[in-house]
Motif scaffolding. Structure first.
Motif, PDB file in Angstrom:
ATOM      1  N   ILE A 288      59.018  86.870 -93.663  1.00 33.64           N
ATOM      2  CA  ILE A 288      59.848  85.736 -92.922  1.00 33.64           C
ATOM      3  C   ILE A 288      61.000  85.265 -93.617  1.00 33.64           C
ATOM      4  O   ILE A 288      62.056  85.430 -93.255  1.00 33.64           O
ATOM      5  CB  ILE A 288      58.697  84.510 -92.638  1.00 33.64           C
ATOM      6  CG1 ILE A 288      57.526  85.110 -92.021  1.00 33.64           C
ATOM      7  CG2 ILE A 288      59.457  83.427 -92.268  1.00 33.64           C
ATOM      8  CD1 ILE A 288      56.623  84.013 -91.778  1.00 33.64           C
ATOM      9  N   THR A 289      60.771  85.289 -95.203  1.00 34.21           N
ATOM     10  CA  THR A 289      62.004  84.797 -95.871  1.00 34.21           C
ATOM     11  C   THR A 289      63.084  85.811 -95.873  1.00 34.21           C
ATOM     12  O   THR A 289      64.298  85.526 -95.952  1.00 34.21           O
ATOM     13  CB  THR A 289      61.510  84.418 -97.282  1.00 34.21           C
ATOM     14  OG1 THR A 289      60.810  85.511 -97.966  1.00 34.21           O
ATOM     15  CG2 THR A 289      60.453  83.154 -97.190  1.00 34.21           C
ATOM     16  N   ASP A 290      62.680  87.028 -95.859  1.00 30.07           N
ATOM     17  CA  ASP A 290      63.778  88.011 -95.765  1.00 30.07           C
ATOM     18  C   ASP A 290      64.130  88.338 -94.552  1.00 30.07           C
ATOM     19  O   ASP A 290      65.201  89.249 -94.172  1.00 30.07           O
ATOM     20  CB  ASP A 290      63.143  89.457 -96.407  1.00 30.07           C
ATOM     21  CG  ASP A 290      62.792  89.359 -97.806  1.00 30.07           C
ATOM     22  OD1 ASP A 290      63.112  88.446 -98.725  1.00 30.07           O
ATOM     23  OD2 ASP A 290      61.961  90.248 -98.393  1.00 30.07           O
ATOM     24  N   GLY A 291      63.765  87.719 -93.248  1.00 33.51           N
ATOM     25  CA  GLY A 291      64.365  87.894 -91.960  1.00 33.51           C
ATOM     26  C   GLY A 291      63.650  89.313 -91.405  1.00 33.51           C
ATOM     27  O   GLY A 291      64.290  89.442 -90.345  1.00 33.51           O
ATOM     28  N   ILE A 292      62.590  89.833 -91.743  1.00 30.09           N
ATOM     29  CA  ILE A 292      62.060  91.133 -91.276  1.00 30.09           C
ATOM     30  C   ILE A 292      61.105  90.393 -90.048  1.00 30.09           C
ATOM     31  O   ILE A 292      61.239  91.148 -89.062  1.00 30.09           O
ATOM     32  CB  ILE A 292      61.340  91.686 -92.308  1.00 30.09           C
ATOM     33  CG1 ILE A 292      62.368  92.306 -93.475  1.00 30.09           C
ATOM     34  CG2 ILE A 292      60.639  92.954 -91.719  1.00 30.09           C
ATOM     35  CD1 ILE A 292      61.288  92.862 -94.457  1.00 30.09           C
ATOM     36  N   ILE A 293      60.473  89.281 -90.262  1.00 34.67           N
ATOM     37  CA  ILE A 293      59.615  89.041 -89.003  1.00 34.67           C
ATOM     38  C   ILE A 293      60.355  87.828 -88.628  1.00 34.67           C
ATOM     39  O   ILE A 293      60.766  86.769 -89.248  1.00 34.67           O
ATOM     40  CB  ILE A 293      58.185  88.431 -89.760  1.00 34.67           C
ATOM     41  CG1 ILE A 293      57.545  89.487 -90.394  1.00 34.67           C
ATOM     42  CG2 ILE A 293      57.532  87.809 -88.811  1.00 34.67           C
ATOM     43  CD1 ILE A 293      56.094  89.085 -91.175  1.00 34.67           C
ATOM     44  N   GLN A 294      60.709  88.030 -87.159  1.00 33.05           N
ATOM     45  CA  GLN A 294      61.567  86.955 -86.650  1.00 33.05           C
ATOM     46  C   GLN A 294      60.839  86.195 -85.773  1.00 33.05           C
ATOM     47  O   GLN A 294      59.804  86.279 -85.487  1.00 33.05           O
ATOM     48  CB  GLN A 294      62.508  87.989 -85.638  1.00 33.05           C
ATOM     49  CG  GLN A 294      63.351  89.017 -86.535  1.00 33.05           C
ATOM     50  CD  GLN A 294      63.874  90.201 -85.402  1.00 33.05           C
ATOM     51  OE1 GLN A 294      63.834  89.779 -84.204  1.00 33.05           O
ATOM     52  NE2 GLN A 294      64.661  90.955 -86.116  1.00 33.05           N
ATOM     53  N   ASN A 295      61.844  84.844 -85.578  1.00 31.14           N
ATOM     54  CA  ASN A 295      61.064  83.889 -84.876  1.00 31.14           C
ATOM     55  C   ASN A 295      59.662  83.249 -85.411  1.00 31.14           C
ATOM     56  O   ASN A 295      58.979  82.805 -84.666  1.00 31.14           O
ATOM     57  CB  ASN A 295      60.886  84.247 -83.260  1.00 31.14           C
ATOM     58  CG  ASN A 295      62.033  85.017 -82.694  1.00 31.14           C
ATOM     59  OD1 ASN A 295      63.014  84.361 -82.726  1.00 31.14           O
ATOM     60  ND2 ASN A 295      61.676  86.023 -82.045  1.00 31.14           N
ATOM     61  N   ALA A 296      59.685  83.135 -86.831  1.00 28.85           N
ATOM     62  CA  ALA A 296      58.438  82.672 -87.451  1.00 28.85           C
ATOM     63  C   ALA A 296      58.953  81.612 -88.699  1.00 28.85           C
ATOM     64  O   ALA A 296      60.086  81.701 -89.083  1.00 28.85           O
ATOM     65  CB  ALA A 296      57.978  83.879 -88.265  1.00 28.85           C
TER      66      ALA A 296
ATOM     67  N   PRO B 234      56.094  74.946 -78.890  1.00 30.56           N
ATOM     68  CA  PRO B 234      57.498  75.572 -79.083  1.00 30.56           C
ATOM     69  C   PRO B 234      57.779  76.710 -80.286  1.00 30.56           C
ATOM     70  O   PRO B 234      58.667  77.405 -80.467  1.00 30.56           O
ATOM     71  CB  PRO B 234      58.416  74.364 -79.773  1.00 30.56           C
ATOM     72  CG  PRO B 234      57.335  73.194 -79.972  1.00 30.56           C
ATOM     73  CD  PRO B 234      56.260  73.542 -79.299  1.00 30.56           C
ATOM     74  N   THR B 235      56.618  76.631 -81.241  1.00 26.45           N
ATOM     75  CA  THR B 235      56.759  77.301 -82.304  1.00 26.45           C
ATOM     76  C   THR B 235      56.038  78.818 -81.872  1.00 26.45           C
ATOM     77  O   THR B 235      54.773  78.726 -81.632  1.00 26.45           O
ATOM     78  CB  THR B 235      56.147  76.862 -83.545  1.00 26.45           C
ATOM     79  OG1 THR B 235      56.362  75.813 -83.717  1.00 26.45           O
ATOM     80  CG2 THR B 235      56.135  77.641 -84.632  1.00 26.45           C
ATOM     81  N   LEU B 236      56.693  79.951 -82.152  1.00 26.11           N
ATOM     82  CA  LEU B 236      56.241  81.162 -81.500  1.00 26.11           C
ATOM     83  C   LEU B 236      55.149  81.614 -82.672  1.00 26.11           C
ATOM     84  O   LEU B 236      54.012  82.233 -82.146  1.00 26.11           O
ATOM     85  CB  LEU B 236      57.340  82.175 -81.183  1.00 26.11           C
ATOM     86  CG  LEU B 236      58.449  81.773 -80.435  1.00 26.11           C
ATOM     87  CD1 LEU B 236      59.532  83.064 -80.172  1.00 26.11           C
ATOM     88  CD2 LEU B 236      57.642  81.356 -78.946  1.00 26.11           C
TER      89      LEU B 236
END
Length: 527
Positions: free
Chosen positions: A326-334, A302-304
């Motif tokens: 990831i924390t800044d929302g740049i890398i999505q679904n992570a 389930p984790t992409l």
């Protein structure tokens, strides 16, 4: 008028530097190394299409690979199996009296019918607290070998005395036992092991190379140095560097009045070095089992995208970039699997009932149950993730996460280490350490669009790991290198390929060929 002269000099120096660099790109193939001649060239550009279908030449054994990949945990018919012991390991052996090094065992071999006695020697703190179980996972495999008697013991274990030498401690604790091989982790004091055993010391990280060399200066009597990362051998243990270690060790013995130790070090030739890569136990790290014929690889994951490992920027720059992305929302679904730390103390340790020298499987010893829990949790995280993201560090080494992820069926997105490159060819999503978060996001999401390709990468990586990265492989390499030393072999052994290219260390040290290039750039900037 000086400019053309400087440029001519610079051009000449650059050519020399390139020749030096080319000369140290070393690819050594031992006849027992990787059988990956059928692999396609690795994709060099990180923007290459992720939707390219696997080559038909790579799917000739698909049904065999796929069946075992889907039915884990269970043995596979392509799993690595124990090799026969070299008969030389059971033969009588003698050391040179002046140097303490082995005299070659002569043929013919009588091949006594007995088991080998192997002592794994470490510190009790490492056994009880160390989260990285690479050494102890190897012992879990060793106890299944039909021709070995395995012992675990060391500093501050029951019956250990600080008032005795290492040899005296071992002889007092194991009376009547003559060890064939003693395999220690990260140093064992300032005196040698019993002379009957081939002494092998394994070393891990050398983030501060001077510290590693100083450790060897205190006790340069081991027959073999086994490094987890191949490139460190060429960076820090070349013959000229070993000679300096030997001279410093002689000086220390002279200052303490140990004339016997001084003379033996003086008469010793260089010990044997080899690449002893990590392993991952397939009983812990394995893909999720398919519960129905129609279930797909991604259905149990389930984790992409998951970032794993320490994100210390000075050592892991790409991981740090991914974390911030990831924390800044740049890398999505992570998501981020936060590093649990390197040492974990169990307040309820009970050593009174611990049998001296007897190794209890990590699954049964309650003293290390807390560490086993961390390991099982980490394995489950990778088992449920489609793409595991990390990097090889600024040292560009094949850290154990590659072994664990390959075994777990999680596709790795990372830069490519400069060792064992054939293991990573086509099955790792290639990233660069200088990538931005936006670039990483673009690459991994392109791969996520093609689940069939991802499943093939995961299955092929699993197939390679079960052939070359099990802990049985690692035990057999220990036995093989011991036999080489008893045969009189000297030098280096690289069971896998590697490249002696530039790398950086936390201490800012660099290999000599990298220093040459930096010096050339400095000359150019001055002129």
């Amino acid at each position: 008028m000086e400019r053309p002269t400087s440029l001519s000099l610079l051009a000449s120096l650059i050519i020399i530097a390139l020749l030096i660099n080319a000369a140290v790109v070393i690819y050594y193939r031992h006849d027992t190394s990787l059988n990956v001649h059928h692999l396609r060239p690795i994709t060099e550009s990180y923007t290459a299409s992720a939707t390219q279908s696997p080559s038909s030449s790579l799917t000739r054994h698909l049904s065999e690979k796929e069946a075992c990949f889907q039915e884990q945990p269970r043995p596979c018919d392509f799993d690595y199996e124990w090799r026969p012991l070299s008969p030389i390991l059971k033969e009588p052996r003698l050391r040179n009296q002046s140097s303490g090094q082995w005299l070659p065992v002569k043929r013919p071999y009588s091949t006594p019918s007995r088991k080998l006695n192997i002592l794994y020697f470490t510190h009790i703190k490492d056994y009880l607290n160390r989260m990285d179980r690479y050494y102890f996972d190897e012992i879990d495999a060793a106890i299944t070998h039909p021709d070995l008697n395995i012992y675990l013991w060391g500093v501050d274990f029951p019956n250990y005395s600080v008032n005795l030498s290492t040899t005296q401690n071992i002889e007092q604790t194991f009376p009547g036992v003559e060890f064939d091989v003693i395999y220690s982790m990260d140093g064992h004091g300032n005196d040698p092991f019993p002379s009957s055993a081939v002494s092998v010391l394994t070393l891990g990280d050398c983030h501060w190379p001077s510290v590693c060399r100083q450790e060897l200066e205190g006790n340069p009597f081991d027959d073999v140095y086994a490094l987890r990362y191949a490139g460190l051998i060429m960076d820090w243990f070349r013959p000229d560097q070993w000679d300096l270690i030997r001279l410093n060790a002689m000086e220390k013995k002279n200052k303490t009045g140990d004339l016997d130790g001084y003379e033996k070090i003086q008469n010793r030739s260089m010990p044997f070095f080899f690449h002893h890569t990590d392993c991952a136990p397939e009983t812990v790290y394995y893909p999720a089992k398919r519960l129905s014929p129609g279930e797909k690889w991604e259905d149990s994951r389930p984790t992409l995208l998951q970032l794993i490992g320490s994100t210390l920027a000075s050592l892991y720059p790409l991981r740090n970039t991914i974390e911030r992305g990831i924390t800044d929302g740049i890398i999505q679904n992570a998501t981020i699997f936060w590093h649990p730390g390197y040492d974990h103390i169990n307040p309820n340790v009970t050593l009174n009932n611990m049998p001296i020298g007897v190794y209890t499987s990590s699954e049964k010893d309650t003293n290390v149950a807390h560490l086993k829990k961390h390991q099982l949790n980490f394995a489950q995280v990778m088992r449920e993730t489609q793409i595991c993201m990390f990097d090889s560090s600024i040292v560009r080494k094949a850290i154990r996460k590659y072994h664990e992820a390959f075994m777990s069926g999680c596709v790795v997105a990372s830069d490519i280490p400069i060792e064992m490159e054939d293991m990573f060819r086509d099955v790792v999503i290639p990233l660069r350490q200088d990538m931005t978060a936006e670039e990483v996001n673009q690459v991994v999401h392109a791969y996520l669009l093609d689940k069939e390709k991802l499943e093939w990468m995961a299955r092929e990586a699993f197939y390679r790991a079960r052939q070359h990265w099990t802990c049985r492989n690692k035990v057999d390499r220990l036995l093989e290198v011991s036999a080489k030393v008893l045969q009189g072999e000297k030098g280096y052994w690289f069971p896998f390929g590697f490249s002696a290219l530039c790398r950086t260390f936390v201490s800012a040290d660099r290999a000599m060929w990298c220093l040459c290039i930096i010096a050339l750039l400095d000359v150019y900037s001055v002129n």
